[in-house]
Design a protein around this motif. Structure first.
Motif, PDB file in Angstrom:
ATOM      1  N   LEU A 283       0.829  -1.204   0.000  1.00  0.00           N
ATOM      2  CA  LEU A 283       0.000   0.000   0.000  1.00  0.00           C
ATOM      3  C   LEU A 283       0.865   1.257   0.000  1.00  0.00           C
ATOM      4  O   LEU A 283       0.630   2.198  -0.765  1.00  0.00           O
ATOM      5  N   GLN A 284       1.881   1.280   0.850  1.00  0.00           N
ATOM      6  CA  GLN A 284       2.723   2.471   0.967  1.00  0.00           C
ATOM      7  C   GLN A 284       3.614   2.682  -0.250  1.00  0.00           C
ATOM      8  O   GLN A 284       4.074   3.797  -0.501  1.00  0.00           O
ATOM      9  N   SER A 285       3.837   1.631  -1.022  1.00  0.00           N
ATOM     10  CA  SER A 285       4.710   1.763  -2.188  1.00  0.00           C
ATOM     11  C   SER A 285       4.122   2.693  -3.238  1.00  0.00           C
ATOM     12  O   SER A 285       4.836   3.155  -4.127  1.00  0.00           O
ATOM     13  N   ALA A 286       2.829   2.994  -3.129  1.00  0.00           N
ATOM     14  CA  ALA A 286       2.174   3.860  -4.108  1.00  0.00           C
ATOM     15  C   ALA A 286       2.230   5.337  -3.723  1.00  0.00           C
ATOM     16  O   ALA A 286       1.627   6.168  -4.399  1.00  0.00           O
ATOM     17  N   LYS A 287       2.975   5.677  -2.693  1.00  0.00           N
ATOM     18  CA  LYS A 287       2.972   7.069  -2.218  1.00  0.00           C
ATOM     19  C   LYS A 287       3.498   8.045  -3.258  1.00  0.00           C
ATOM     20  O   LYS A 287       3.115   9.228  -3.263  1.00  0.00           O
ATOM     21  N   ASP A 288       4.349   7.573  -4.153  1.00  0.00           N
ATOM     22  CA  ASP A 288       4.878   8.455  -5.188  1.00  0.00           C
ATOM     23  C   ASP A 288       4.009   8.481  -6.440  1.00  0.00           C
ATOM     24  O   ASP A 288       4.325   9.197  -7.398  1.00  0.00           O
ATOM     25  N   ASP A 289       2.914   7.733  -6.429  1.00  0.00           N
ATOM     26  CA  ASP A 289       2.046   7.671  -7.602  1.00  0.00           C
ATOM     27  C   ASP A 289       1.045   8.815  -7.648  1.00  0.00           C
ATOM     28  O   ASP A 289       0.388   9.029  -8.670  1.00  0.00           O
ATOM     29  N   THR A 290       0.897   9.531  -6.556  1.00  0.00           N
ATOM     30  CA  THR A 290      -0.109  10.578  -6.445  1.00  0.00           C
ATOM     31  C   THR A 290       0.395  11.688  -5.539  1.00  0.00           C
ATOM     32  O   THR A 290       1.102  11.411  -4.565  1.00  0.00           O
ATOM     33  N   PRO A 291       0.020  12.937  -5.817  1.00  0.00           N
ATOM     34  CA  PRO A 291       0.370  14.020  -4.894  1.00  0.00           C
ATOM     35  C   PRO A 291      -0.530  14.050  -3.670  1.00  0.00           C
ATOM     36  O   PRO A 291      -0.269  14.793  -2.723  1.00  0.00           O
ATOM     37  N   CYS A 292      -1.587  13.224  -3.680  1.00  0.00           N
ATOM     38  CA  CYS A 292      -2.562  13.212  -2.594  1.00  0.00           C
ATOM     39  C   CYS A 292      -2.143  12.221  -1.500  1.00  0.00           C
ATOM     40  O   CYS A 292      -1.362  11.299  -1.725  1.00  0.00           O
ATOM     41  N   GLU A 293      -2.687  12.420  -0.334  1.00  0.00           N
ATOM     42  CA  GLU A 293      -2.452  11.481   0.761  1.00  0.00           C
ATOM     43  C   GLU A 293      -3.133  10.159   0.447  1.00  0.00           C
ATOM     44  O   GLU A 293      -4.280  10.124  -0.007  1.00  0.00           O
ATOM     45  N   LEU A 294      -2.435   9.051   0.683  1.00  0.00           N
ATOM     46  CA  LEU A 294      -3.014   7.742   0.423  1.00  0.00           C
ATOM     47  C   LEU A 294      -4.146   7.459   1.402  1.00  0.00           C
ATOM     48  O   LEU A 294      -4.011   7.697   2.606  1.00  0.00           O
ATOM     49  N   LYS A 295      -5.254   6.914   0.885  1.00  0.00           N
ATOM     50  CA  LYS A 295      -6.417   6.593   1.718  1.00  0.00           C
ATOM     51  C   LYS A 295      -6.979   5.250   1.259  1.00  0.00           C
ATOM     52  O   LYS A 295      -7.611   5.170   0.190  1.00  0.00           O
ATOM     53  N   LEU A 296      -6.737   4.196   2.033  1.00  0.00           N
ATOM     54  CA  LEU A 296      -7.313   2.894   1.694  1.00  0.00           C
ATOM     55  C   LEU A 296      -8.814   2.948   1.928  1.00  0.00           C
ATOM     56  O   LEU A 296      -9.267   3.230   3.047  1.00  0.00           O
ATOM     57  N   ALA A 297      -9.595   2.694   0.874  1.00  0.00           N
ATOM     58  CA  ALA A 297     -11.049   2.818   0.958  1.00  0.00           C
ATOM     59  C   ALA A 297     -11.735   1.501   1.268  1.00  0.00           C
ATOM     60  O   ALA A 297     -12.776   1.478   1.935  1.00  0.00           O
ATOM     61  N   VAL A 298     -11.184   0.381   0.774  1.00  0.00           N
ATOM     62  CA  VAL A 298     -11.870  -0.891   0.908  1.00  0.00           C
ATOM     63  C   VAL A 298     -10.900  -2.022   0.629  1.00  0.00           C
ATOM     64  O   VAL A 298      -9.915  -1.848  -0.100  1.00  0.00           O
ATOM     65  N   ILE A 299     -11.182  -3.173   1.227  1.00  0.00           N
ATOM     66  CA  ILE A 299     -10.502  -4.420   0.882  1.00  0.00           C
ATOM     67  C   ILE A 299     -11.549  -5.318   0.229  1.00  0.00           C
ATOM     68  O   ILE A 299     -12.555  -5.673   0.853  1.00  0.00           O
ATOM     69  N   ILE A 300     -11.320  -5.676  -1.024  1.00  0.00           N
ATOM     70  CA  ILE A 300     -12.237  -6.568  -1.733  1.00  0.00           C
ATOM     71  C   ILE A 300     -11.631  -7.967  -1.766  1.00  0.00           C
ATOM     72  O   ILE A 300     -10.478  -8.139  -2.174  1.00  0.00           O
ATOM     73  N   THR A 301     -12.403  -8.950  -1.325  1.00  0.00           N
ATOM     74  CA  THR A 301     -11.962 -10.341  -1.327  1.00  0.00           C
ATOM     75  C   THR A 301     -12.625 -11.063  -2.495  1.00  0.00           C
ATOM     76  O   THR A 301     -13.850 -11.068  -2.607  1.00  0.00           O
ATOM     77  N   THR A 302     -11.808 -11.667  -3.358  1.00  0.00           N
ATOM     78  CA  THR A 302     -12.368 -12.292  -4.556  1.00  0.00           C
ATOM     79  C   THR A 302     -13.140 -13.571  -4.256  1.00  0.00           C
ATOM     80  O   THR A 302     -14.077 -13.909  -4.980  1.00  0.00           O
ATOM     81  N   HIS A 303     -12.740 -14.285  -3.189  1.00  0.00           N
ATOM     82  CA  HIS A 303     -13.477 -15.492  -2.827  1.00  0.00           C
ATOM     83  C   HIS A 303     -13.046 -15.969  -1.448  1.00  0.00           C
ATOM     84  O   HIS A 303     -12.112 -15.453  -0.848  1.00  0.00           O
TER      85      HIS A 303
END
Length: 226
Positions: free
Chosen positions: A58-78
């Motif tokens: 999750l934290q590895s994406a900090k450079d992908d956006t100028p915005c603060e990272l906000k985990l919205a949901v965890i989706i489980t496929t099965h």
């Protein structure tokens, strides 16, 4: 047995979203995170194992956006245990809601103690700030297996298929003819007949494929029954 983790991979750097992946556990489960460049919103697909490795993903994406990272949901496929081993720990650490297929949610809750706040049905759209994905029910590997489809503005659609579609075939149905027929039919009617050959399929284990690569073999899959 200690979990085995792979390096974090940037799979897609799209105009609005990035997709990063990490393989965790002795079963090499793929964990995916989509991050919105415009909002910092993140969607995690399958908290399979190793909560520390998931947090690093999750934290590895900090450079992908100028915005603060906000985990919205965890989706489980099965519901299968190898895809949910870190679910409770990640939920406890982040406080975020979870989502799962309506017919797998009870089993996931029994195994993890985590009740899905959002119950997903085929045809739903899972929408968060800057990220929208179609929910595709693929019944057979488990009753409530779901795939998630993200369609960028410019480029091939991306399918996160869980354990329902892999390079070389559909998911394991334990030699149950009815379950295989259900899964094969859903995969054909809801993926192959709805999306183009350049759709990229990111499965729950192993490498990606495309619908075009797999399409010529559908008859072979049907004939062999797995």
């Amino acid at each position: 047995m200690p979990s085995s983790t792979s390096p974090i991979r940037l799979l897609h750097d799209l105009p609005r979203v990035t997709v990063r992946q990490r393989s965790v556990s002795d079963m090499a489960n793929n964990v995916y995170v989509l991050t919105s460049k415009t909002s910092g919103t993140q969607v995690l697909i399958d908290a399979a194992d190793d909560a520390v490795a998931v947090s690093e993903l999750l934290q590895s994406a900090k450079d992908d956006t100028p915005c603060e990272l906000k985990l919205a949901v965890i989706i489980t496929t099965h519901q299968h245990w190898d895809h949910i081993r870190a679910l409770a720990e990640v939920v406890e650490a982040t406080g975020v809601p979870t989502a799962a297929g309506v017919d797998d949610a009870d089993a996931i809750e029994r195994e993890t103690g985590v009740r899905a706040k959002v119950l997903l049905n085929h045809g739903d759209t899972a929408t968060f700030d800057g990220i929208s994905m179609a929910v595709v029910g693929l019944r057979g590997h488990t009753p409530g297996s779901v795939a998630l489809v993200y369609e960028p503005e410019d480029g091939p659609p991306l399918c996160f298929s869980g354990d329902s579609l892999f390079p070389g075939g559909v998911g394991n149905t334990q030699q149950d003819a009815d379950r295989f027929d259900s899964l094969f039919t859903d995969v054909v009617e809801r993926l192959f007949e709805q999306y183009p050959d350049d759709m990229i399929v990111h499965p729950g284990h192993g490498d990606a494929t495309t619908l075009g690569t797999e399409r010529p073999h559908l008859g072979d899959w049907r004939e062999r029954g797995w």
